[in-house]
Design an enzyme around this catalytic site. Structure first.
Site, PDB file in Angstrom:
ATOM      1  N   GLY A 209       0.842  -1.207   0.000  1.00  0.00           N
ATOM      2  CA  GLY A 209       0.000   0.000   0.000  1.00  0.00           C
ATOM      3  C   GLY A 209       0.862   1.237   0.000  1.00  0.00           C
ATOM      4  O   GLY A 209       2.059   1.174  -0.305  1.00  0.00           O
ATOM      5  N   ASN A 210       0.263   2.376   0.306  1.00  0.00           N
ATOM      6  CA  ASN A 210       1.052   3.604   0.451  1.00  0.00           C
ATOM      7  C   ASN A 210       0.397   4.510   1.479  1.00  0.00           C
ATOM      8  O   ASN A 210      -0.654   4.173   2.027  1.00  0.00           O
ATOM      9  CB  ASN A 210       1.237   4.298  -0.904  1.00  0.00           C
ATOM     10  CG  ASN A 210      -0.093   4.685  -1.525  1.00  0.00           C
ATOM     11  OD1 ASN A 210      -0.809   5.525  -0.988  1.00  0.00           O
ATOM     12  ND2 ASN A 210      -0.436   4.056  -2.651  1.00  0.00           N
ATOM     13  N   TYR A 211       1.022   5.646   1.752  1.00  0.00           N
ATOM     14  CA  TYR A 211       0.603   6.494   2.875  1.00  0.00           C
ATOM     15  C   TYR A 211      -0.568   7.424   2.561  1.00  0.00           C
ATOM     16  O   TYR A 211      -0.938   8.244   3.386  1.00  0.00           O
ATOM     17  CB  TYR A 211       1.778   7.344   3.348  1.00  0.00           C
ATOM     18  CG  TYR A 211       2.898   6.546   3.964  1.00  0.00           C
ATOM     19  CD1 TYR A 211       2.675   5.802   5.105  1.00  0.00           C
ATOM     20  CD2 TYR A 211       4.162   6.542   3.393  1.00  0.00           C
ATOM     21  CE1 TYR A 211       3.700   5.072   5.683  1.00  0.00           C
ATOM     22  CE2 TYR A 211       5.196   5.809   3.956  1.00  0.00           C
ATOM     23  CZ  TYR A 211       4.962   5.076   5.104  1.00  0.00           C
ATOM     24  OH  TYR A 211       5.969   4.354   5.664  1.00  0.00           O
TER      25      TYR A 211
END
Ligand code: C5P
Length: 400
Positions: A209-211
């Site tokens: 995923g990412n932030y």
């Protein structure tokens, strides 16, 4: 009948100016509005609910619960029903509760649930009005976007003269009419907005995923809806949410799901704002069982995902608008300009991770808008809500 078809919540609090609220109520009704009065316990000491219910043709709401019959008043329903909430008169105490969310009466719970513009007409003695505490509370609720109808100067109930008199009902009426007439600039338009990260499954318990928090995309969707547009918000997994009318949320998880949901509704839209931080790669193989710890390294092969923005750029009709985002760490302008061209965007919103307060998670952002023909506009650091207003203003400008 300038308020025909409009629903107004009239909040009345414990000030001597409460008698003027009856006149204001009368003016609203004469202009064709439907008015629901919500009064605080102290307000009832100054004006009787009987007068107000006779004028509004509705029972006045004051308590959370009905008289011993188990029924209760839903401040949430009321908050959604109204086109505008007008608190007149607003005492120092009510301003303090509004600023701090102290929801100990029906008026404040309704205020906290209201999705509509809130207009506030303070009324109090001059020293109370001038006190730093009152002034601070007023500036806080202004920051929330509430509109203050400033009190006038003149004779006060205390016998003193100064600023603190509630504005006259006729003037408050005009302010309300003006507020409701502010033209929504995207009526009959519909937009697709993508927001948040995507999660790319590795096995049943792990993902890449990412932030991205989704805050920017949700703020854009809300501002588009505020301007009257219908919005389909295709959202990756986020903890933010919206209940604003006019927004249909389609929840997705992976880049592939986001691609399908976006392509599905793009042809029906007047444009798309691609705010999501879509994964560029996804595991080539999604394991069916949880991968166990072992002594060996675990190598995961990644394959590219579909570029949704670029795909919509190919499908885009002449009249459709396509907006992309670029979050860069270096060579910002050049990279963003390349994306603008490659993805066939009308404009691209650049934010740099080198700018403090910009990017993932935070409530602020600092953007530059790049358009075709090397035109660029730099904006200062602002809340994401205000950044959304700048972006939507550009969409409105290009629509004209
Ligand atoms: O190429 P890059 O990922 O930096 O481009 C960012 C822009 O492209 C953003 O508007 C993003 O939402 C969009 N994008 C997309 N699908 C992808 C990758 C990026 O829509 N797979």
């Amino acid at each position: 009948m300038r308020l025909k078809g409009k629903n107004i919540i009239l909040g009345i609090t414990g000030s001597i100016a409460a008698y003027k609220a009856a006149m204001l109520l009368r003016l609203f009704i004469k202009e064709g509005a439907e008015v629901q009065v919500v009064i605080t316990p102290a307000g009832k000491e100054f004006i009787t609910p009987v007068t107000l219910s006779a004028l509004s043709n509705k029972p006045v709401i004051s308590e959370f619960f009905g008289a011993n019959d188990g029924s209760w008043n839903s401040h949430v329903d009321l908050g959604l029903w109204a086109d505008v909430m007008v608190i007149a008169p607003a005492t120092a105490s009510t301003l303090g509760k509004m600023a701090n969310g102290i929801a100990d009466n029906m008026l404040i719970t309704t205020y906290l649930s209201a999705k509509c513009p809130v207009m506030v007409a303070p009324a109090m003695d001059l020293d109370m009005f001038a006190h730093p505490s009152t002034q601070r509370n007023i500036s806080i609720i202004k920051e929330y976007g509430n509109i203050i109808v400033e009190p006038g100067e003149g004779e006060l109930a205390s016998g003193l003269e100064g600023k603190g008199r509630m504005e006259e009902p006729e003037k408050i009426l005009e302010a309300v009419v003006h507020q409701l007439e502010v033209k929504k600039k995207l009526l009959n338009k519909s937009y697709l907005v993508t927001a948040g990260p995507t999660f790319e499954k590795i096995d049943p318990v792990r993902f890449i995923g990412n932030y991205s928090s989704g805050k920017m995309g949700y703020a854009i969707a809300e501002e588009l809806a505020e301007q009257g547009a219908e919005v389909t918000l295709v959202s990756g997994p986020v903890s933010v949410s919206t209940t604003k009318p006019g927004i249909k949320v389609v929840k997705v998880e992976s880049a592939e799901e986001m691609y399908t949901a976006s392509v599905d509704c793009f042809s029906e839209s007047d444009g798309a704002i691609m705010c999501a931080a879509v994964a560029d790669f996804t595991p080539a193989k999604k394991e069916e069982q949880k991968t166990k710890r072992g002594k060996e390294n675990w190598e995961i092969e990644l394959t590219p995902t579909k570029d949704i923005a670029a795909e919509l750029g190919k499908l885009k009709a002449e009249a459709q608008l396509l907006v992309g985002f670029a979050l860069e760490t270096n060579d910002e302008i050049t990279n963003a300009q390349n994306k603008l061209q490659k993805k066939n965007l009308d404009f691209i919103v650049l934010n740099s991770l080198q700018d403090e307060g910009a990017g993932f998670g935070v409530d602020t952002n600092k953007i530059t808008i790049l358009e075709k023909g090397n035109k660029s506009t730099e904006f200062e650091l602002k809340s994401k809500v205000d950044v959304a207003k700048d972006i939507v203003a550009k969409i409105i400008e290009l629509n004209n």
